[in-house]
Design a protein around this motif. Structure first.
Motif, PDB file in Angstrom:
ATOM      1  N   GLY A 156       0.837  -1.210   0.000  1.00  0.00           N
ATOM      2  CA  GLY A 156       0.000   0.000   0.000  1.00  0.00           C
ATOM      3  C   GLY A 156       0.870   1.258   0.000  1.00  0.00           C
ATOM      4  N   VAL A 164       1.334  -5.890  -8.621  1.00  0.00           N
ATOM      5  CA  VAL A 164       1.775  -5.971  -7.234  1.00  0.00           C
ATOM      6  C   VAL A 164       2.887  -7.009  -7.070  1.00  0.00           C
ATOM      7  CG1 VAL A 164       0.969  -6.248  -4.878  1.00  0.00           C
ATOM      8  CG2 VAL A 164      -0.561  -5.332  -6.574  1.00  0.00           C
ATOM      9  N   GLY A 184       0.331  -6.218   3.993  1.00  0.00           N
ATOM     10  CA  GLY A 184      -0.616  -5.941   2.895  1.00  0.00           C
ATOM     11  C   GLY A 184      -0.330  -6.752   1.645  1.00  0.00           C
ATOM     12  N   SER A 198     -10.699  -1.225  -4.754  1.00  0.00           N
ATOM     13  CA  SER A 198     -10.450  -2.560  -5.324  1.00  0.00           C
ATOM     14  C   SER A 198      -8.969  -2.894  -5.215  1.00  0.00           C
ATOM     15  CB  SER A 198     -10.817  -2.581  -6.811  1.00  0.00           C
ATOM     16  OG  SER A 198     -12.105  -2.104  -6.995  1.00  0.00           O
ATOM     17  N   LEU A 199      -8.653  -4.130  -5.562  1.00  0.00           N
ATOM     18  CA  LEU A 199      -7.247  -4.521  -5.560  1.00  0.00           C
ATOM     19  C   LEU A 199      -6.587  -4.149  -6.879  1.00  0.00           C
ATOM     20  CD1 LEU A 199      -7.235  -8.067  -3.884  1.00  0.00           C
ATOM     21  CD2 LEU A 199      -6.873  -5.823  -2.837  1.00  0.00           C
ATOM     22  N   VAL A 200      -5.353  -3.719  -6.793  1.00  0.00           N
ATOM     23  CA  VAL A 200      -4.525  -3.473  -7.978  1.00  0.00           C
ATOM     24  C   VAL A 200      -4.211  -4.861  -8.573  1.00  0.00           C
ATOM     25  CG1 VAL A 200      -2.249  -2.573  -8.656  1.00  0.00           C
ATOM     26  CG2 VAL A 200      -3.621  -1.366  -6.940  1.00  0.00           C
TER      27      VAL A 200
HETATM   28  P1  AMP Z   1      -3.259  -0.706   2.212  1.00  0.00           P
HETATM   29  O1  AMP Z   1      -2.507   0.518   2.550  1.00  0.00           O
HETATM   30  O2  AMP Z   1      -2.483  -1.962   2.452  1.00  0.00           O
HETATM   31  O3  AMP Z   1      -4.629  -0.754   2.844  1.00  0.00           O
HETATM   32  O4  AMP Z   1      -3.510  -0.683   0.617  1.00  0.00           O
HETATM   33  C1  AMP Z   1      -4.228   0.389   0.013  1.00  0.00           C
HETATM   34  C2  AMP Z   1      -4.703  -0.037  -1.364  1.00  0.00           C
HETATM   35  O5  AMP Z   1      -3.567  -0.382  -2.182  1.00  0.00           O
HETATM   36  C3  AMP Z   1      -5.595  -1.284  -1.388  1.00  0.00           C
HETATM   37  O6  AMP Z   1      -6.948  -0.988  -1.124  1.00  0.00           O
HETATM   38  C4  AMP Z   1      -5.366  -1.756  -2.826  1.00  0.00           C
HETATM   39  O7  AMP Z   1      -6.085  -0.958  -3.752  1.00  0.00           O
HETATM   40  C5  AMP Z   1      -3.875  -1.486  -3.029  1.00  0.00           C
HETATM   41  N1  AMP Z   1      -3.057  -2.636  -2.603  1.00  0.00           N
HETATM   42  C6  AMP Z   1      -2.160  -2.690  -1.583  1.00  0.00           C
HETATM   43  N2  AMP Z   1      -1.604  -3.891  -1.490  1.00  0.00           N
HETATM   44  C7  AMP Z   1      -2.146  -4.636  -2.486  1.00  0.00           C
HETATM   45  C8  AMP Z   1      -1.997  -5.992  -2.905  1.00  0.00           C
HETATM   46  N3  AMP Z   1      -1.157  -6.832  -2.269  1.00  0.00           N
HETATM   47  N4  AMP Z   1      -2.733  -6.404  -3.974  1.00  0.00           N
HETATM   48  C9  AMP Z   1      -3.556  -5.578  -4.612  1.00  0.00           C
HETATM   49  N5  AMP Z   1      -3.762  -4.302  -4.262  1.00  0.00           N
HETATM   50  C10 AMP Z   1      -3.073  -3.832  -3.207  1.00  0.00           C
END
Ligand code: AMP
Length: 217
Positions: free
Chosen positions: A32, A64, A85, A57-59
């Motif tokens: 993230g 990633v 994450g 959403s997820l990337v």
């Molecule tokens: P976080 O700070 O870990 O909550 O991540 C924020 C955003 O980054 C998530 O809601 C996703 O859109 C993206 N993201 C972070 N880590 C991942 C991952 N391992 N796979 C896909 N998307 C991710």
């Protein structure tokens, strides 16, 4: 020692990772944080990632997985690392284990933090960060100054776009659908240890440290 911190948004992965890096001297790899830095810099990857992040959403896995593979090759990872994450899908977990296998390495612990949904919403929607020095606050649990500025440097605070309630609810759904299957995935591989993530952060950290040290010793 290679650690994975697993849990929904707001479970305290980032906070615990920051405490654990001090204790064990390992780097924290937060996908993230890496993605947010790319968005801020406006790199091609950041521009692509932004639409997914803003939507909660997820990337895509390919993006990633590439980020993590690059990061694991840095010299500071040679003694191990704390993944925060990542992985967030079974495909990411499979790809991570293939990468590690090819290096003769493996995951030592997957530490899963559990927190009630109502508490997650409260934690995330109250989260604020200083625009200047990056220190994190919470409107209820760790409030900034009375005028709403940073206690450390007086800087203005901001709320992450994806921490707003609507996006947050979507992120929790995405967690249930795409990420929670990793709990079974790692349990079947005897790597999962579950820790109650409600309550005092330093007590939670102590439980994590005890688990990590029990395997080391
Ligand atoms: P976080 O700070 O870990 O909550 O991540 C924020 C955003 O980054 C998530 O809601 C996703 O859109 C993206 N993201 C972070 N880590 C991942 C991952 N391992 N796979 C896909 N998307 C991710």
């Amino acid at each position: 020692m290679n650690l994975i911190l697993l849990g929904p948004p707001g479970a305290g992965k980032g906070t615990q990772a920051k405490m654990l890096i001090r204790k064990f001297g390992l780097p924290q790899i937060s996908t993230g944080d890496i993605l947010r830095a790319a968005v801020k810099e406006g790199t091609p990857m950041g521009i692509k990632a932004r639409e997914f992040m803003d939507a909660g959403s997820l990337v895509p896995d390919s993006v990633v997985v590439g980020i993590v593979e690059e990061r694991l090759a840095f010299s500071d990872c040679h003694r191990g690392y704390i993944l925060d994450g990542f992985p967030r899908t079974v495909a990411q977990a499979e790809s991570l284990s293939a990468t590690l296998l090819s290096k003769g390495s493996d995951i030592d612990h997957v530490l899963a933090l559990t927190v009630d949904k109502e508490e997650l919403l409260l934690r995330i929607t109250g989260r604020r960060t200083c625009k200047v020095c990056g220190v994190g606050y919470h409107t209820l649990y760790d409030p900034p100054t009375e005028s709403g500025t940073c206690r450390a440097c007086g800087g203005e605070l901001y709320q992450r776009d994806d921490d707003r309630e609507e996006t947050m609810r979507r992120r929790l759904e995405v967690y249930d659908l795409q990420t929670s299957p990793l709990v079974n995935y790692y349990a079947e591989r005897n790597l999962l240890r579950t820790v109650d993530g409600m309550g005092d952060m330093s007590e939670i950290q102590q439980k994590l440290v005890t688990i990590i040290e029990s395997k080391q010793g």
